[in-house]
Design a protein around this motif. Structure first.
Motif, short mmCIF file in Angstrom:
data_model
loop_
_atom_site.label_atom_id
_atom_site.label_comp_id
_atom_site.label_asym_id
_atom_site.label_seq_id
_atom_site.Cartn_x
_atom_site.Cartn_y
_atom_site.Cartn_z
N SER A 172 0.83 -1.21 0.00
CA SER A 172 0.00 0.00 0.00
C SER A 172 0.87 1.26 0.00
CB SER A 172 -0.93 0.01 1.21
OG SER A 172 -1.82 -1.09 1.17
N TYR A 173 1.93 1.22 0.78
CA TYR A 173 2.85 2.36 0.84
C TYR A 173 3.51 2.59 -0.52
CZ TYR A 173 7.01 5.08 2.06
OH TYR A 173 8.00 6.04 2.11
N CYS A 174 3.89 1.51 -1.21
CA CYS A 174 4.50 1.63 -2.54
C CYS A 174 3.51 2.22 -3.55
CB CYS A 174 4.96 0.25 -3.03
SG CYS A 174 6.39 -0.40 -2.15
N MET A 175 2.25 1.85 -3.42
CA MET A 175 1.23 2.38 -4.33
C MET A 175 1.04 3.88 -4.11
SD MET A 175 -1.59 -0.71 -4.31
CE MET A 175 -2.65 0.13 -5.50
N GLU A 176 1.22 4.33 -2.89
CA GLU A 176 1.10 5.76 -2.60
C GLU A 176 2.25 6.55 -3.21
OE1 GLU A 176 0.94 6.11 1.60
OE2 GLU A 176 -1.03 5.15 1.80
N GLU A 177 3.44 5.96 -3.24
CA GLU A 177 4.62 6.67 -3.74
C GLU A 177 4.57 6.89 -5.25
OE1 GLU A 177 7.24 8.10 -2.21
OE2 GLU A 177 6.14 7.76 -0.35
N LYS A 178 4.10 5.90 -6.00
CA LYS A 178 3.94 6.02 -7.45
C LYS A 178 5.23 6.46 -8.15
CE LYS A 178 -0.99 7.10 -7.19
NZ LYS A 178 -2.05 8.10 -7.51
N SER A 179 6.31 5.77 -7.91
CA SER A 179 7.58 6.03 -8.56
C SER A 179 8.13 4.71 -9.09
CB SER A 179 8.57 6.67 -7.58
OG SER A 179 8.95 5.71 -6.61
N PRO A 180 9.10 4.75 -10.02
CA PRO A 180 9.67 3.50 -10.52
C PRO A 180 10.26 2.62 -9.41
CG PRO A 180 10.31 5.31 -11.93
CD PRO A 180 9.61 5.92 -10.75
N VAL A 181 10.92 3.24 -8.45
CA VAL A 181 11.49 2.48 -7.34
C VAL A 181 10.40 1.78 -6.55
CG1 VAL A 181 12.73 2.68 -5.15
CG2 VAL A 181 13.52 3.97 -7.13
N ALA A 182 9.34 2.51 -6.24
CA ALA A 182 8.22 1.94 -5.49
C ALA A 182 7.52 0.85 -6.29
CB ALA A 182 7.24 3.03 -5.10
N ASN A 183 7.43 1.03 -7.61
CA ASN A 183 6.75 0.04 -8.45
C ASN A 183 7.46 -1.31 -8.46
OD1 ASN A 183 4.71 1.80 -9.18
ND2 ASN A 183 5.71 2.47 -11.06
N ILE A 184 8.80 -1.28 -8.55
CA ILE A 184 9.52 -2.55 -8.59
C ILE A 184 9.46 -3.26 -7.23
CG2 ILE A 184 11.06 -1.73 -10.41
CD1 ILE A 184 13.27 -1.52 -8.33
N VAL A 185 9.48 -2.49 -6.15
CA VAL A 185 9.38 -3.08 -4.82
C VAL A 185 7.98 -3.68 -4.63
CG1 VAL A 185 9.39 -2.63 -2.33
CG2 VAL A 185 11.12 -1.58 -3.80
N ARG A 186 6.97 -2.96 -5.07
CA ARG A 186 5.59 -3.46 -4.94
C ARG A 186 5.39 -4.77 -5.69
NH1 ARG A 186 1.55 -2.74 -8.45
NH2 ARG A 186 2.67 -1.04 -9.51
N LYS A 187 5.89 -4.84 -6.91
CA LYS A 187 5.74 -6.06 -7.70
C LYS A 187 6.54 -7.22 -7.10
CE LYS A 187 4.61 -3.66 -11.98
NZ LYS A 187 5.00 -3.35 -13.37
N GLY A 188 7.68 -6.87 -6.50
CA GLY A 188 8.47 -7.91 -5.85
C GLY A 188 7.80 -8.44 -4.60
N LEU A 189 7.23 -7.54 -3.79
CA LEU A 189 6.59 -7.95 -2.54
C LEU A 189 5.34 -8.79 -2.77
CD1 LEU A 189 6.97 -4.71 -0.38
CD2 LEU A 189 8.26 -6.85 -0.20
#
Length: 216
Positions: free
Chosen positions: A63-80
């Motif tokens: 959820s936190y990664c979705m709030e950030e909406k950046s390439p870094v957050a996107n790759i972490v979100r998909k990994g998690l």
């Protein structure tokens, strides 16, 4: 004489140079907006992510990664999202997501590089056509041409070269700037990806050690 009149004296090639400048400007604006949104405070981001992972609050991390909406957050979100399958699957998902994000960041840079190369070449083409026009005038007048008779061809020769360089030089500068920015973001993504995988792997190792102690 205003700028538009000077522009018209450059002939047909000037319209081609103008078209390349519009394309280049569109790419520059687009990349500025994309890279601006891609910026993130990596240390602060990783502190939050580590906290979520150590507490096993993966849904909170996503959820936190979705709030950030950046390439870094996107790759972490998909990994998690592959967390339950182990760190190897997380690493694989992050690598795949990283390739996709890099492609998005690099989108349009090839066009900008093309503009930086083709605009000066169009200018030089205008120089050639302008000189051809000047020499044709000399031939038509049987060598009795005066400077005013040659002015049209010389105008075309000089103006197209100048405008081609005016478009090409900034395009090349912006291309190098964006390329450097993308490389910096890729470095940040690699750092974050490695940190996330390490944190998950440490958690798995701790769980294994606890299970071994319980069995003993």
């Amino acid at each position: 004489m205003n700028l538009f009149e000077i522009f018209l004296k450059g002939g047909f090639i000037m319209w081609l140079i103008l078209a390349t400048s519009i394309v280049g400007l569109a790419v520059v604006i687009d990349r500025f907006l994309v890279l601006r949104k891609a910026r993130i405070n990596v240390p602060a981001f990783m502190v939050r992510i580590r906290g979520f992972i150590k507490k096993k609050d993966i849904s909170g991390a996503v959820s936190y990664c979705m709030e950030e909406k950046s390439p870094v957050a996107n790759i972490v979100r998909k990994g998690l999202k592959k967390y339950k399958y182990g760190h190897d699957r997380v690493k694989e998902a992050i690598e795949n997501a990283g390739s996709q994000e890099i492609s998005k960041l690099e989108k349009g840079l090839t066009i900008l590089a093309t503009v930086s190369g083709i605009a000066p070449l169009l200018g030089f083409l205008g120089t050639v056509t302008g000189m051809i026009q000047a020499f044709m005038t000399i031939q038509d007048l049987a060598g009795a041409a005066n400077p005013s008779d040659l002015a049209g061809g010389i105008w075309e020769a000089l103006i197209t070269t100048a405008f081609g360089l005016i478009v090409g030089i900034p395009a090349l500068a912006f291309y190098n700037y964006f390329l450097s920015a993308v490389k910096r973001l890729v470095g940040e993504m690699e750092t974050v990806a490695n940190d996330v995988v390490d944190v998950i792997q440490e958690g798995e190792t701790e769980e294994t050690e606890i299970d071994d102690e319980i069995q003993l």
